[in-house]
Design a protein around this motif. Structure first.
Motif, PDB file in Angstrom:
ATOM      1  N   GLY A 147       0.828  -1.203   0.000  1.00 54.92           N
ATOM      2  CA  GLY A 147       0.000   0.000   0.000  1.00 54.92           C
ATOM      3  C   GLY A 147       0.853   1.240   0.000  1.00 54.92           C
ATOM      4  O   GLY A 147       1.945   1.275  -0.575  1.00 54.92           O
ATOM      5  N   ALA A 193      -9.403  -3.674  -2.056  1.00 52.83           N
ATOM      6  CA  ALA A 193      -8.273  -2.752  -1.970  1.00 52.83           C
ATOM      7  C   ALA A 193      -7.640  -2.464  -3.332  1.00 52.83           C
ATOM      8  O   ALA A 193      -6.859  -1.525  -3.462  1.00 52.83           O
ATOM      9  N   ARG A 262       0.814   1.614  -5.645  1.00 54.44           N
ATOM     10  CA  ARG A 262       1.150   1.165  -4.294  1.00 54.44           C
ATOM     11  C   ARG A 262       2.383   0.275  -4.345  1.00 54.44           C
ATOM     12  O   ARG A 262       2.771  -0.215  -5.402  1.00 54.44           O
TER      13      ARG A 262
END
Length: 300
Positions: A147, A193, A262
């Motif tokens: 991330g 995500a 990310r």
């Protein structure tokens, strides 16, 4: 050639940047605040530019200081490890790794025997969880996440960027083909995500994708497993999908890929970044990821 600054001067600088104060650096290095200030002044004179803005009891690192901090990170860590003789290795040490199932499957389990063979004195505990709330002070915990990761009070190291790809089983592609126009929206598997993009740039222009309405997953590895079982098409991290691509369980879908915004990050308490067990794990993990980087580059 100018004489290089002393190691103590470089340590005073690194500690000052990390603590955001000369007082904190002085406490850590068992020096006076005046001694730290003199070391910083020597370094600024050597470089010919300011490294800190003085804000009363606090200091703020300049752009030059941040640049120097990054440049010194590897040399200081390498020096620390080089000075550790084999006789100084503890008979047993412990390390607690907090990570995601998908990362453990991608980076840790396939190489775990190598780690244990090289560092048999380290007792490793692997725990999987989705959120890192905090790492208590003086806790020998390493967090490995995917991330955008930057927590105050933690040492955070960006390890590797990723690439997102569209993958599906051979049987799924036989049914629906490579053209997104023919894909049922209900079979675009969704990892919350890493949602599907609405469009992608390709060599022939902008490609519109169906609005994904498939099953939602909170775990990236589980989403990938669903694609392997022919339940749909997934938008997945390339490194995570690579073993299944190599053995034929999954196939890349055309040129549907893009660089992820990310990265993989490692984090630990700032005061423990030079702990021996943590340092060995960081170095080992960088080697593992570096060995796979060329495969990303050639794929890209």
């Amino acid at each position: 050639m100018k004489r290089l600054p002393s190691l103590q001067t470089l340590q005073a600088f690194e500690a000052s940047v990390r603590h955001g104060s000369f007082t904190g650096a002085a406490d850590e290095l068992h020096l006076t605040q005046g001694a730290i200030s003199r070391h910083i002044q020597k370094l600024e004179n050597w470089l010919g530019e300011p490294l800190f803005e003085r804000l009363g009891p606090r200091i703020r690192a300049t752009t030059a200081a941040e640049r120097l901090k990054q440049s010194l990170k590897e040399p200081l860590q390498g020096l620390y490890q080089a000075l550790k003789s084999p006789s100084q290795l503890p008979s047993k040490d412990s390390l607690y790794l907090s990570t995601l199932v998908s990362i453990a499957q991608t980076w840790i389990l396939p190489h775990l025997s190598d780690f244990k063979g090289r560092f048999p004195h380290i007792d490793l505990t692997i725990a999987t969880d989705y959120q890192l709330i905090s790492i208590p002070p003086a806790s020998k915990i390493v967090a490995l996440r995917f991330g955008n990761f930057d927590h105050k009070g933690l040492f955070c190291e960006e390890l590797l960027q990723e690439e997102m790809v569209a993958v599906a089983s051979a049987s799924w592609l036989e049914r629906y083909g490579q053209d997104p126009v023919s894909w049922p929206a209900g079979e675009l598997l969704i990892h919350h995500a890493s949602p599907w993009p609405t469009s992608l740039k390709t060599g022939s222009g902008l490609l519109r994708l169906p609005v994904a309405k498939g099953v939602r997953f909170n775990d990236a590895y589980l989403c990938l497993q669903a694609a392997q079982q022919g339940l749909g098409i997934a938008w997945a991290r390339y490194q995570m999908a690579r073993p299944a691509l190599d053995n034929g369980d999954l196939r890349l879908v055309g040129s549907l890929r893009q660089k992820s915004n990310r990265s993989y990050w490692l984090a630990c308490r700032e005061e423990l970044q030079n702990d021996l067990a943590i340092g060995l794990f960081r170095q080992w993990l960088r080697e593992v990821m570096q060995a796979n980087t060329n495969r990303i580059n050639t794929f890209s």
